[in-house]
Design a protein around this motif. Structure first.
Motif: not given
Ligand SMILES: Cc1cc2nc3c(=O)[nH]c(=O)nc-3n(C[C@H](O)[C@H](O)[C@H](O)COP(=O)(O)O)c2cc1C
Length: 140
Positions: A4-5, A13-23, A125-131
């Motif tokens: 859940a996010i 901006t935070t909504a867009a980052a959250a959407k990128a995280m979900a993707g 969202v940066h590489e740290g989150f992808v890792s």
């Protein structure tokens, strides 16, 4: 994993980052719910295996940064999170001070194990989150 996010976003901006995280998480096979924390049901959010809460950074830009009141209030309304994982995140322009540790401590106080704290300077969202997402393994 059921994820859940929820986010508090004033200008998107935070909504867009959250959407990128979900993707990113969904591409790894996890099932994500995504939305603003205003109107979200804390007891439903608490059912996820991983609960992610995000805030925009509020403060005087270089000092006194803090999470929004709405995000801290939402965390205080979450149920028992023992056995659950948590991520806290924020977007910012200059500095975040103690914002993330404060949100992390509040999630830990609900019993969650905080497995990530991320700050994004803008909607990407940066590489740290992808890792981090890779470290969770595949959801399916
Ligand atoms: C009243 C106000 C105070 C802010 N204070 C800070 C701050 O202390 N530090 C910082 O880095 N950004 C600060 N910002 C910038 C926002 O946190 C940043 O632009 C954020 O990405 C906005 O997210 P949103 O579009 O989801 O609302 C502030 C913005 C506003 C409107």
């Amino acid at each position: 994993m059921k994820i859940a996010i929820v986010h508090d976003s004033r200008t998107g901006t935070t909504a867009a980052a959250a959407k990128a995280m979900a993707g990113i998480l969904e591409r790894r096979g996890h099932s994500c719910t995504l939305g603003p924390l205003a109107g979200a049901d804390p007891s439903k959010i608490s059912e996820a295996d991983l609960v992610c809460v995000g805030s925009w950074t509020q403060g005087l830009f270089v000092i006194l940064q803090h999470p929004t009141r709405a995000s801290m209030e939402f965390i205080s309304r979450l149920g028992d999170l023992h056995g659950k994982k948590a991520v806290v995140f924020c977007t910012y322009k200059l500095a975040t001070g103690s914002l993330l540790p404060r949100m992390a401590a509040a999630m830990a106080a609900r019993g969650a194990t905080v497995v990530g704290q991320f700050r994004f300077r803008g909607p990407s969202v940066h590489e740290g989150f992808v890792s981090f997402a890779s470290s969770l393994g595949d959801g399916a």
